[in-house]
Design a protein around this motif. Structure first.
Motif, PDB file in Angstrom:
ATOM      1  N   THR A  61     -24.758  17.177  28.671  1.00  0.00           N
ATOM      2  CA  THR A  61     -24.318  16.106  27.780  1.00  0.00           C
ATOM      3  C   THR A  61     -23.150  15.381  28.421  1.00  0.00           C
ATOM      4  N   ASN A  68     -22.468   7.368  16.817  1.00  0.00           N
ATOM      5  CA  ASN A  68     -22.441   8.212  15.636  1.00  0.00           C
ATOM      6  C   ASN A  68     -22.291   9.692  15.982  1.00  0.00           C
ATOM      7  N   VAL A  69     -22.361  10.023  17.262  1.00  0.00           N
ATOM      8  CA  VAL A  69     -22.077  11.365  17.776  1.00  0.00           C
ATOM      9  C   VAL A  69     -21.139  11.217  18.968  1.00  0.00           C
ATOM     10  N   THR A  70     -20.493  12.310  19.379  1.00  0.00           N
ATOM     11  CA  THR A  70     -19.521  12.221  20.483  1.00  0.00           C
ATOM     12  C   THR A  70     -20.099  12.606  21.832  1.00  0.00           C
ATOM     13  N   ALA A 124     -28.674   6.559  20.903  1.00  0.00           N
ATOM     14  CA  ALA A 124     -27.473   6.791  20.101  1.00  0.00           C
ATOM     15  C   ALA A 124     -26.687   5.487  19.978  1.00  0.00           C
TER      16      ALA A 124
END
Length: 124
Positions: A61, A68-70, A124
């Motif tokens: 990652t 909306n996610v890190t 994302a």
């Protein structure tokens, strides 16, 4: 790879669910190999590639900004040389991506001059 000496290696094939136990014999100075124990031709090809030029897919990652996610899941589009995995991870640990991102989008082209791109595995 389980056992290695100057002329002989053993490993378990991971190409298919059979998990064949392969014996690899280095037969000549020209770099020819004889593989036994494989149930299919893919096992022979896997063993020779694993001995001469091991590669791995890299999945991880990276940091995602304004999403909306890190964290954004990514992978290499093709396997990279196993010897470069640590350096690839070092570069990916530095990467910050700006949202929006589309699944399949190339985030790094030609990672460490391997000819392999890093792509997003989700939007994302």
């Amino acid at each position: 790879m389980n056992k290695t000496d100057n002329q002989h290696s053993t490993m378990t094939c991971i190409v298919c669910p059979m998990g064949c136990h392969l014996d690899i014999e280095h037969t000549t100075k020209e770099g020819n190999y004889q593989v036994t124990g494989n149930q299919c031709p893919r096992g022979e090809q896997y063993a020779i590639e694993e001995i001469t030029h091991p590669t791995r897919m890299l999945t991880t990652t990276v940091k995602l900004n304004h999403g909306n996610v890190t964290r954004l899941p990514v992978k290499t589009a093709q396997p990279v040389p196993k010897a470069l995995l640590y350096q690839c991870m070092q570069q990916l640990n530095q990467l910050e991506v700006e949202a929006p991102v589309k699944q399949g989008q190339v985030l790094i082209k030609n990672l460490l001059n391997t000819g392999v791109d890093v792509i997003a595995t989700r939007s994302a």
